[in-house]
Scaffold this motif. Structure first.
Motif, PDB file in Angstrom:
ATOM      1  N   ILE B 113       0.839  -1.187   0.000  1.00  0.00           N
ATOM      2  CA  ILE B 113       0.000   0.000   0.000  1.00  0.00           C
ATOM      3  C   ILE B 113       0.883   1.249   0.000  1.00  0.00           C
ATOM      4  CG2 ILE B 113      -1.880   1.191   1.194  1.00  0.00           C
ATOM      5  CD1 ILE B 113      -2.314  -1.542   2.664  1.00  0.00           C
ATOM      6  N   PRO B 114       0.709   2.093  -0.964  1.00  0.00           N
ATOM      7  CA  PRO B 114       1.576   3.275  -1.029  1.00  0.00           C
ATOM      8  C   PRO B 114       1.141   4.395  -0.082  1.00  0.00           C
ATOM      9  CG  PRO B 114       0.138   3.160  -2.955  1.00  0.00           C
ATOM     10  CD  PRO B 114      -0.230   2.016  -2.083  1.00  0.00           C
ATOM     11  N   TYR B 115       1.518   4.276   1.181  1.00  0.00           N
ATOM     12  CA  TYR B 115       1.186   5.292   2.168  1.00  0.00           C
ATOM     13  C   TYR B 115       1.988   6.568   1.969  1.00  0.00           C
ATOM     14  CZ  TYR B 115      -0.957   1.744   5.146  1.00  0.00           C
ATOM     15  OH  TYR B 115      -1.741   0.775   5.650  1.00  0.00           O
ATOM     16  N   GLN B 117       2.778   8.892  -0.113  1.00  0.00           N
ATOM     17  CA  GLN B 117       2.298  10.222  -0.491  1.00  0.00           C
ATOM     18  C   GLN B 117       1.469  10.918   0.582  1.00  0.00           C
ATOM     19  OE1 GLN B 117       0.934   8.847  -4.276  1.00  0.00           O
ATOM     20  NE2 GLN B 117       1.381  10.853  -5.159  1.00  0.00           N
ATOM     21  N   VAL B 118       0.549  10.171   1.207  1.00  0.00           N
ATOM     22  CA  VAL B 118      -0.293  10.825   2.214  1.00  0.00           C
ATOM     23  C   VAL B 118       0.496  11.280   3.425  1.00  0.00           C
ATOM     24  CG1 VAL B 118      -2.687  10.206   1.857  1.00  0.00           C
ATOM     25  CG2 VAL B 118      -1.113   8.507   2.768  1.00  0.00           C
ATOM     26  N   PHE B 119       1.453  10.452   3.810  1.00  0.00           N
ATOM     27  CA  PHE B 119       2.268  10.844   4.952  1.00  0.00           C
ATOM     28  C   PHE B 119       3.117  12.063   4.623  1.00  0.00           C
ATOM     29  CE2 PHE B 119       1.312   6.808   6.959  1.00  0.00           C
ATOM     30  CZ  PHE B 119       1.265   7.186   8.284  1.00  0.00           C
ATOM     31  N   ARG B 121       2.498  14.301   2.392  1.00  0.00           N
ATOM     32  CA  ARG B 121       1.666  15.489   2.256  1.00  0.00           C
ATOM     33  C   ARG B 121       1.351  16.075   3.636  1.00  0.00           C
ATOM     34  NH1 ARG B 121      -4.440  16.217   0.129  1.00  0.00           N
ATOM     35  NH2 ARG B 121      -4.665  14.244   1.191  1.00  0.00           N
ATOM     36  N   PHE B 122       0.991  15.196   4.544  1.00  0.00           N
ATOM     37  CA  PHE B 122       0.689  15.659   5.900  1.00  0.00           C
ATOM     38  C   PHE B 122       1.896  16.361   6.510  1.00  0.00           C
ATOM     39  CE2 PHE B 122       0.649  15.129  10.471  1.00  0.00           C
ATOM     40  CZ  PHE B 122      -0.616  15.589  10.788  1.00  0.00           C
ATOM     41  N   GLU B 175      -0.180  15.587  16.486  1.00  0.00           N
ATOM     42  CA  GLU B 175      -1.173  14.844  15.711  1.00  0.00           C
ATOM     43  C   GLU B 175      -0.511  13.714  14.911  1.00  0.00           C
ATOM     44  OE1 GLU B 175      -4.251  17.568  14.365  1.00  0.00           O
ATOM     45  OE2 GLU B 175      -4.413  16.376  12.552  1.00  0.00           O
ATOM     46  N   LEU B 176       0.609  14.032  14.292  1.00  0.00           N
ATOM     47  CA  LEU B 176       1.335  13.019  13.520  1.00  0.00           C
ATOM     48  C   LEU B 176       1.806  11.897  14.441  1.00  0.00           C
ATOM     49  CD1 LEU B 176       2.654  12.090  10.867  1.00  0.00           C
ATOM     50  CD2 LEU B 176       4.633  13.468  11.447  1.00  0.00           C
ATOM     51  N   ASN B 178       0.463  11.056  17.213  1.00  0.00           N
ATOM     52  CA  ASN B 178      -0.751  10.354  17.569  1.00  0.00           C
ATOM     53  C   ASN B 178      -1.137   9.294  16.520  1.00  0.00           C
ATOM     54  OD1 ASN B 178      -2.878   9.995  19.207  1.00  0.00           O
ATOM     55  ND2 ASN B 178      -3.972  11.870  18.628  1.00  0.00           N
ATOM     56  N   ILE B 179      -1.076   9.699  15.266  1.00  0.00           N
ATOM     57  CA  ILE B 179      -1.431   8.785  14.177  1.00  0.00           C
ATOM     58  C   ILE B 179      -0.470   7.605  14.150  1.00  0.00           C
ATOM     59  CG2 ILE B 179      -1.524   8.546  11.663  1.00  0.00           C
ATOM     60  CD1 ILE B 179      -2.512  11.456  11.583  1.00  0.00           C
ATOM     61  N   TYR B 183      -2.660   4.623  15.416  1.00  0.00           N
ATOM     62  CA  TYR B 183      -3.377   4.068  14.270  1.00  0.00           C
ATOM     63  C   TYR B 183      -2.526   3.401  13.212  1.00  0.00           C
ATOM     64  CZ  TYR B 183      -6.784   7.131  16.467  1.00  0.00           C
ATOM     65  OH  TYR B 183      -7.593   7.750  17.377  1.00  0.00           O
ATOM     66  N   TYR B 184      -1.218   3.496  13.338  1.00  0.00           N
ATOM     67  CA  TYR B 184      -0.399   2.935  12.279  1.00  0.00           C
ATOM     68  C   TYR B 184      -0.255   1.431  12.454  1.00  0.00           C
ATOM     69  CZ  TYR B 184       3.025   2.770   8.639  1.00  0.00           C
ATOM     70  OH  TYR B 184       3.665   2.498   7.476  1.00  0.00           O
ATOM     71  N   PRO B 185      -0.604   0.679  11.406  1.00  0.00           N
ATOM     72  CA  PRO B 185      -0.564  -0.782  11.549  1.00  0.00           C
ATOM     73  C   PRO B 185       0.846  -1.322  11.334  1.00  0.00           C
ATOM     74  CG  PRO B 185      -1.421  -0.193   9.399  1.00  0.00           C
ATOM     75  CD  PRO B 185      -1.044   1.088  10.064  1.00  0.00           C
TER      76      PRO B 185
END
Lengths: 203, 234
Positions: B113-115, B117-119, B121-122, B175-176, B178-179, B183-185
């Protein structure tokens, strides 16, 4: 539920009592206390003006002529809450002008109760009932947000009012502790609520 | 007021006391290799005003913020330089280095899964926010203070304006974090992710200290200078 952040000014000449209160306040459950200490009376008004705290904790004996209403007006913080530091037996006329008092032997639990009253925090039992996982509806809305839909679009897609969508979004942010769109996107992708191809990171 | 460190304290003892002072010393432009020099000697060797250096390090080590008497005769230029060096450290060194580590960690964890880019960008949005915040200080606040000191200030700007707009730049970093934590698998043992997280935690603390110096050390000093200048104009 995430902690409530409050800015607190502590005005008390004894550095042991002042710093002791500052450290103790940081241990109160459910609140994130940002404290700054004021040692001398001349600095009181200026510091309040500059930093606009939510709560002023003050020793009424050393600031005996303190007119709280005038102080709130001059510092331009009409919502300022106040607590008196009580180190002995005081006449009620001295302490009744304050929202509450802090005694030197108050326990953390007592302080928490006082803070909850002052800042109108709903009962902690009620708050824990609500867990932090998202409801189905919230997941639906989150998915739309991440796909870049506006509140108005989401409202018409899900047959809700815009107002309701906004309330849901606020609850989602609070439950997850994530407020930015980019952060929510990461959450949604990681938790497989959306497929990465549905979001366009380049726009 | 009594302070922990005195002009006779050895410079090397500062770092033993509190590791965060390591970056403080560098940001003042004091180079390492100071041997057994005292604070006074090491400052003199690097042309740094000792009083100013001591006031800042004493302020940083004291965990509580105490608005005491304003220290007179500080070298404001030295403080500004220290703050500016902090800005370039975060913008041009620390945050880019965290970005690289973040990419590595994300790339290695799950190739399917190409995470990425979203990371990125954040993270880039966050860095953008920090940049705007720091550029405002470099371009508006510090030049204002320099004008104020030279007695050439004619505009209406006041340091209270800065204090009002001094937004909290570490909340998005939290926030980062926190994620990543909640929430990070991540699967099994992930040293790379660990590395990013410890960097984030340190950076968050470092930024918070930097902001504390701005809000509760720098701002009150400038506020006092403003009041003095206004009085002499009346």
């Amino acid at each position: 539920m995430s902690d409530i952040s409050i800015k607190i000014a502590i005005a008390e000449p004894s550095s042991i009592i002042r710093s002791g209160i500052a450290v103790t306040l940081k241990r109160i459950h459910g609140f994130h206390a940002q404290t700054f200490e004021i040692a001398s009376p001349d600095l009181l008004l200026g510091s309040l003006k500059l930093y606009k705290p939510d709560l002023l904790i003050v020793n009424p004996i050393y600031w005996i002529h303190l007119d709280l209403n005038k102080l709130k007006e001059e510092a331009e913080i009409l919502t300022l809450k106040t607590m008196a530091i009580v180190t002995g037996m005081y006449d009620e006329t001295i302490t009744s002008r304050f929202n509450d008092v802090i005694g030197l032997y108050d326990t953390i639990e007592q302080l928490q109760q006082k803070f909850e009253n002052i800042f109108n925090v709903p009962d902690s039992e009620e708050a824990t009932e609500e867990n932090e996982t998202l409801s189905l509806r919230e997941k639906e809305i989150l998915t739309c947000v991440v796909k870049g839909h506006t509140n108005k679009e989401i409202a018409s897609e899900l047959f809700l009012s815009t107002h309701t969508v906004i309330t849901h979004r606020r609850n989602i942010a609070r439950k997850l502790g994530i407020h930015s769109a980019a952060g929510l996107t990461i959450y949604a992708i990681v938790n497989k609520l959306v497929d990465i191809r549905d979001v366009n990171p380049t726009d | 007021m009594h302070h922990k460190f005195t002009p006779q304290t050895r410079m090397s003892d500062l770092i033993d006391e509190d590791a965060i002072l390591l970056s403080t010393i560098s940001r003042f432009g004091i180079s390492f290799g100071f041997g057994d020099k005292t604070i006074t000697e090491a400052c003199a060797a690097n042309n740094i005003d000792t009083r100013t250096f001591l006031s800042v390090v004493n302020f940083i080590t004291d965990g509580n913020v105490e608005l005491g008497e304003i220290v007179q005769d500080l070298s404001i230029e030295t403080v500004i330089n220290y703050l500016k060096n902090g800005h370039s450290y975060f913008l041009f060194y620390k945050l880019p280095s965290i970005r690289d580590k973040l990419i590595k960690a994300v790339d290695s964890s799950d190739q399917s899964i190409p995470y990425r880019q979203v990371f990125i960008r954040f993270f880039d949005e966050y860095v953008d926010e920090v940049r705007k915040h720091m550029e405002y200080e470099d371009r508006t606040v510090f030049p204002y203070v320099i004008r104020l000191l030279s007695g050439k200030n004619e505009g209406k700007y006041r340091i209270a304006v800065f204090e009002e707009h001094h937004t909290d730049v570490d909340s998005k970093l939290a926030e980062l974090k926190n994620i990543l934590i909640k929430y990070y698998p991540s699967k099994g043992n992930n040293y790379l992710l660990n590395e990013v997280l410890s960097d984030l935690l340190l950076c968050e603390k470092d930024l918070a200290t930097h902001n504390r110096v701005e809000d509760y050390f720098f701002v009150p000093v400038i506020d006092a200078i403003e009041k003095k200048t206004n009085k002499s104009h009346e």
